[in-house]
Design a protein around this motif. Structure first.
Motif, PDB file in Angstrom:
ATOM      1  N   UNK A 144       0.666  -0.898   0.069  1.00  0.00           N
ATOM      2  CA  UNK A 144       0.101   0.308  -0.136  1.00  0.00           C
ATOM      3  C   UNK A 144       0.858   1.352   0.315  1.00  0.00           C
ATOM      4  N   UNK A 145       1.688   1.122   0.874  1.00  0.00           N
ATOM      5  CA  UNK A 145       2.287   2.450   1.116  1.00  0.00           C
ATOM      6  C   UNK A 145       3.676   2.410  -0.478  1.00  0.00           C
ATOM      7  N   UNK A 146       3.792   1.279  -1.044  1.00  0.00           N
ATOM      8  CA  UNK A 146       4.290   1.418  -3.034  1.00  0.00           C
ATOM      9  C   UNK A 146       3.177   2.184  -3.808  1.00  0.00           C
ATOM     10  N   UNK A 147       2.392   1.365  -3.587  1.00  0.00           N
ATOM     11  CA  UNK A 147       1.595   1.946  -4.759  1.00  0.00           C
ATOM     12  C   UNK A 147       0.852   3.176  -4.597  1.00  0.00           C
ATOM     13  N   UNK A 148       0.520   4.325  -3.182  1.00  0.00           N
ATOM     14  CA  UNK A 148       0.820   5.765  -3.000  1.00  0.00           C
ATOM     15  C   UNK A 148       2.068   6.355  -2.742  1.00  0.00           C
ATOM     16  N   UNK A 149       3.103   6.154  -2.468  1.00  0.00           N
ATOM     17  CA  UNK A 149       4.538   6.236  -3.129  1.00  0.00           C
ATOM     18  C   UNK A 149       4.794   7.156  -1.675  1.00  0.00           C
ATOM     19  N   UNK A 165       2.437  13.565  -1.702  1.00  0.00           N
ATOM     20  CA  UNK A 165       2.582  12.471  -2.835  1.00  0.00           C
ATOM     21  C   UNK A 165       1.718  12.697  -3.999  1.00  0.00           C
ATOM     22  N   UNK A 166       0.707  13.529  -3.340  1.00  0.00           N
ATOM     23  CA  UNK A 166      -0.063  13.671  -4.524  1.00  0.00           C
ATOM     24  C   UNK A 166      -0.480  14.663  -4.051  1.00  0.00           C
TER      25      UNK A 166
END
Length: 171
Positions: A144-149, A165-166
């Motif tokens: 999950x952390x990688x998916x949303x950087x 990150x967004x």
């Protein structure tokens, strides 16, 4: 010391609009939405609510029973919001209106709906999910952390808070 804050006082704090995910790791879903509200760190600083570095903040839902906690470091992360808007509209009641905590780097249950009170503690009183043995940790998996950087907040007080990150817009 107890302090009551009304909506007109909250309006004096900087308002932000930011796209952040809400992640339910338990049921394996997520959604990125645009939240509108105030940064928790701004609210804590404005009210003078503080804990020692090892302390915690507890966020109570309007029912008076449900609560979850954030560590001192988690609560002071610039990504944590007290939200009152969702996708350009007022926050609907089913999503936690009038005020909801948003903690994008932890499991969704930490994003307490219908926030009624915030208390500071020297030690973690454990939130409802851990007290009932339903969750040992609110940490998101590496996937999950990688998916949303995203990364969890840094443990070193002196280091900068993680960047967002967004997309972010100040109002």
């Amino acid at each position: 010391q107890p302090r009551f804050v009304d909506w007109s006082e909250l309006a004096s704090l900087p308002r932000v609009r930011i796209r952040l995910p809400i992640i339910c790791q338990i049921f394996n879903w997520s959604e990125v939405v645009e939240w509108e509200g105030i940064r928790l760190i701004d609210f804590l600083d404005w009210t003078g609510t503080e804990t020692p570095p090892g302390g915690c903040f507890a966020f109570y839902s309007r029912d008076g029973h449900y609560f979850e906690t954030l560590s001192h470091i988690e609560a002071r992360d610039s990504r944590v919001l007290l939200a009152y808007g969702l996708n350009g509209e007022p926050l609907p009641e089913e999503h936690g209106a009038p005020l909801r905590l948003v903690v994008p780097f932890l499991q969704g249950y930490k994003s307490v709906k219908w926030v009624r009170a915030i208390r500071a503690f020297r030690r973690d009183p454990l939130g409802v999910k851990r007290l009932r043995g339903q969750s040992k940790s609110a940490d998101l998996s590496e996937a999950w952390l990688q998916k949303y950087e995203m990364a969890p907040p840094k443990e070193n007080e002196g280091e900068e808070a993680p960047t967002l990150s967004l997309s972010e817009r100040r109002s």
